[in-house]
Design an enzyme around this catalytic site. Structure first.
Site, PDB file in Angstrom:
ATOM      1  CE  LYS A  27      -2.577  -1.876   3.562  1.00 53.66           C
ATOM      2  NZ  LYS A  27      -3.736  -1.960   4.502  1.00 53.66           N
ATOM      3  CG  HIS A  28       4.790   1.599   0.619  1.00 57.55           C
ATOM      4  ND1 HIS A  28       4.349   0.522   0.858  1.00 57.55           N
ATOM      5  CD2 HIS A  28       5.310   0.918  -0.804  1.00 57.55           C
ATOM      6  CE1 HIS A  28       5.694  -1.142   0.754  1.00 57.55           C
ATOM      7  NE2 HIS A  28       6.033  -0.058  -0.082  1.00 57.55           N
ATOM      8  CB  ALA A  29       4.094   4.305  -5.249  1.00 55.17           C
TER       9      ALA A  29
END
Ligand code: T46
Length: 137
Positions: free
Chosen positions: A49-51
């Protein structure tokens, strides 16, 4: 989605299993500065749930199975990692989530740089804004 195939060494002796290997700048195109792996994760749990702003990574499920979803800000893609001889490339500016399909699946990650929290984009709204500025959304 971009995958890497790793060499497998196997004999006729089933008890011996098989050996896979990954060489930096050969089987993966980037220099590897860090290796990490997640263990003890229960089925259904969602990690990621991130980049990343600039990190390059190869994700390999060395035991069990994990579903990976990638999002460019425009396009969404998913795949299942369940082969220790196959890695998924996750480059910069890709929102990614990993859902454990099987209890205790082990996700091994080769990363192009040391851990740096400043390289993470952990808000999806911020990600969409940045991806739009870079032409990704
Ligand atoms: C990624 C996906 C595929 C460290 O201190 N050093 C490290 O090398 C790593 C990877 C994490 N951490 C700390 C940062 C957090 O406080 O460990 C904690 C858990 O990390 P996070 O919630 O980011 O873990 P995941 O599984 O959601 O994401 C990880 C990587 O962090 C990330 O870069 O792309 O795996």
């Amino acid at each position: 989605m971009r995958f890497f195939e790793f060499p497998v060494r196997k004999t006729d002796i089933p008890e011996e299993g098989q050996l896979q290997f990954i060489e930096a700048e050969r089987q993966v195109p980037f220099p590897v500065r860090r290796v990490y792996y997640s263990t003890g994760v229960r089925a259904g749990y969602v990690r990621g749930k991130h980049a990343h702003r600039s990190l390059e990574q190869a994700l390999v499920c060395v035991h069990g199975s994990v579903r990976v979803a990638l999002d460019t800000g425009i396009e969404k893609m998913t795949c299942i990692l369940d082969n220790p001889a196959r890695g998924l490339y996750v480059g910069p500016m890709l929102w990614h989530t990993m859902t454990w399909i099987q209890d205790d699946s082990v996700l091994l990650v080769l990363a192009s740089d040391y851990y740096n929290e400043a390289d993470y984009i952990r808000s999806y709204e911020d990600f969409l804004l940045l991806a739009g500025q870079r032409g990704g959304a």
